[in-house]
Design an enzyme around this catalytic site. Structure first.
Site, PDB file in Angstrom:
ATOM      1  N   LYS A  90      90.289   3.042 -88.494  1.00  0.00           N
ATOM      2  CA  LYS A  90      90.885   3.904 -89.529  1.00  0.00           C
ATOM      3  C   LYS A  90      92.312   4.300 -89.129  1.00  0.00           C
ATOM      4  O   LYS A  90      93.223   4.310 -89.946  1.00  0.00           O
ATOM      5  CB  LYS A  90      89.999   5.139 -89.743  1.00  0.00           C
ATOM      6  CG  LYS A  90      88.703   4.790 -90.483  1.00  0.00           C
ATOM      7  CD  LYS A  90      87.641   5.876 -90.408  1.00  0.00           C
ATOM      8  CE  LYS A  90      86.350   5.380 -91.069  1.00  0.00           C
ATOM      9  NZ  LYS A  90      85.214   6.297 -90.906  1.00  0.00           N
ATOM     10  N   GLN A 127      83.831  11.904 -88.234  1.00  0.00           N
ATOM     11  CA  GLN A 127      83.088  10.647 -88.111  1.00  0.00           C
ATOM     12  C   GLN A 127      81.600  10.918 -87.843  1.00  0.00           C
ATOM     13  O   GLN A 127      81.256  11.637 -86.907  1.00  0.00           O
ATOM     14  CB  GLN A 127      83.685   9.795 -86.978  1.00  0.00           C
ATOM     15  CG  GLN A 127      83.058   8.428 -86.837  1.00  0.00           C
ATOM     16  CD  GLN A 127      83.280   7.539 -88.063  1.00  0.00           C
ATOM     17  OE1 GLN A 127      84.378   7.400 -88.548  1.00  0.00           O
ATOM     18  NE2 GLN A 127      82.205   6.951 -88.569  1.00  0.00           N
ATOM     19  N   ASP A 185      86.092  12.353 -97.375  1.00  0.00           N
ATOM     20  CA  ASP A 185      84.825  11.613 -97.285  1.00  0.00           C
ATOM     21  C   ASP A 185      83.944  11.901 -98.502  1.00  0.00           C
ATOM     22  O   ASP A 185      83.000  11.153 -98.771  1.00  0.00           O
ATOM     23  CB  ASP A 185      84.068  12.061 -96.022  1.00  0.00           C
ATOM     24  CG  ASP A 185      83.900  10.923 -95.040  1.00  0.00           C
ATOM     25  OD1 ASP A 185      84.095   9.762 -95.440  1.00  0.00           O
ATOM     26  OD2 ASP A 185      83.565  11.208 -93.873  1.00  0.00           O
TER      27      ASP A 185
END
Ligand code: NDP
Length: 291
Positions: free
Chosen positions: A50, A94, A117
């Site tokens: 990322k 994450q 997200d």
């Protein structure tokens, strides 16, 4: 293979579009804060990927790496600081988090305006309301983008999603049924009866289970579009790592029946990263004047 949906190529197009949007803005670059807790090898590689893609597009990424022993209070304090930092447009925590941390509470701690997200209740609620300001979970958003950009018709078509998780199955079902996409959606899970028969009715079949060979050729209608979300490691002596990645779909047997199919790797995976970047740029542009 002509029916292959190339996720790397489509993700590359999206990266180029985002880079052009960023180049059109004065002042600071968009910024995503990446938060990793512990040393899970898959998480290390996802966060590194990322960060690399962000740099290629012109997005600043700030890495926040916390030890495995981090308490919920310490993680919350970091998220509160990032929420309050005006130079941070986007926050990604994450998953998976170490077991002693509460994942859903952590996702909800992220400001809805920075929750790229899309896992907070605020953004999931907005998705239900078809509110365009929502940040949609990256994997489902990436799947819809793959479908659209591959010219697959969704309107009035029968879509079957295998998997009902909060990060893939549920938001994907909402996206596919929303107005303008207009699919007729069924969601299957481990308790579903007659899974093969339900799948065999699908014009668009999406598997997000995490088990190799969940989708076999007898479960796929001739001419269907098959999207394979699963990422499974299977032992492979020829590979230096000792394993290779496969999806949920028996690719060799299923591909000849499909109008379109995604490979693993190189299908949905790159789109998840592209959608994270897209959500970061969306957050940035929502508060930044254009040239
Ligand atoms: P979860 O484990 O949270 O969910 C799996 C779902 O599959 C559950 O709803 C489960 O049902 C269902 N399921 C399990 N076994 C069966 C079965 N035999 N028949 C039908 N349904 C079944 O996984 P995730 O949603 O987080 O991820 C799914 C897969 O997608 C994983 O391989 C993951 O690595 C991959 N993934 C890939 C991403 C990418 O970027 N390419 C991003 C995110 C995930 P039940 O609810 O009843 O338990």
């Amino acid at each position: 293979m002509s029916n292959l949906i190339d996720g790397n190529q489509i993700a590359g197009q999206i990266h180029a579009e985002l880079a052009a949007k960023i180049a059109n803005v004065k002042g600071r670059r968009p910024c995503v804060a990446l938060v990793r807790v512990g040393e899970d090898p898959a998480s290390i590689s996802y966060v590194a990927k990322k960060s690399k893609v962000a740099a290629e597009i012109g997005i600043e990424s700030r890495l926040n790496i916390l030890p495995e022993s981090t308490s919920q209070a310490e993680l919350d304090a970091l998220l509160d600081r990032l929420n309050a930092d005006d130079t941070v447009d986007a926050i990604l925590v994450q998953a998976p988090l170490p077991k002693h941390l509460d994942e859903q509470a952590t996702f909800n701690r992220v400001s809805p305006q920075k929750d790229v997200d899309g896992f907070s209740f605020a953004n999931l609620g907005k998705l239900c309301q078809e509110d365009k300001s929502a940040f949609t979970a990256c994997t489902p958003a990436g799947i819809l983008e793959l479908i659209k950009r591959s010219g697959v018709e969704t309107r009035g078509k029968r879509a079957v999603v295998i998997g009902r998780s909060l990060i893939v199955g549920k938001p994907l079902a909402l996206l596919l049924m929303q107005k303008g996409v207009d699919a007729t959606v069924s969601v299957c899970h481990s308790r579903s009866e007659n899974l093969a028969a339900v799948c065999a009715e699908a014009d668009i079949l999406i598997s997000a289970v995490g088990r190799p060979n969940t989708v076999t050729a007898d479960m796929v209608k001739e001419g269907a579009c098959v999207i394979d979300v699963g990422i499974n490691r299977i032992p492979c002596a020829e590979k230096k790592s000792g394993y290779r990645l496969v999806g949920d779909v028996d690719f060799e047997a299923v591909a000849p029946k499909c109008s379109k199919i995604t490979p693993v790797p190189g299908g949905v995976g790159p789109m998840t990263v592209a959608m994270l970047m897209s959500n970061t740029v969306k957050s940035f542009l929502s508060k930044t004047p254009q040239k």
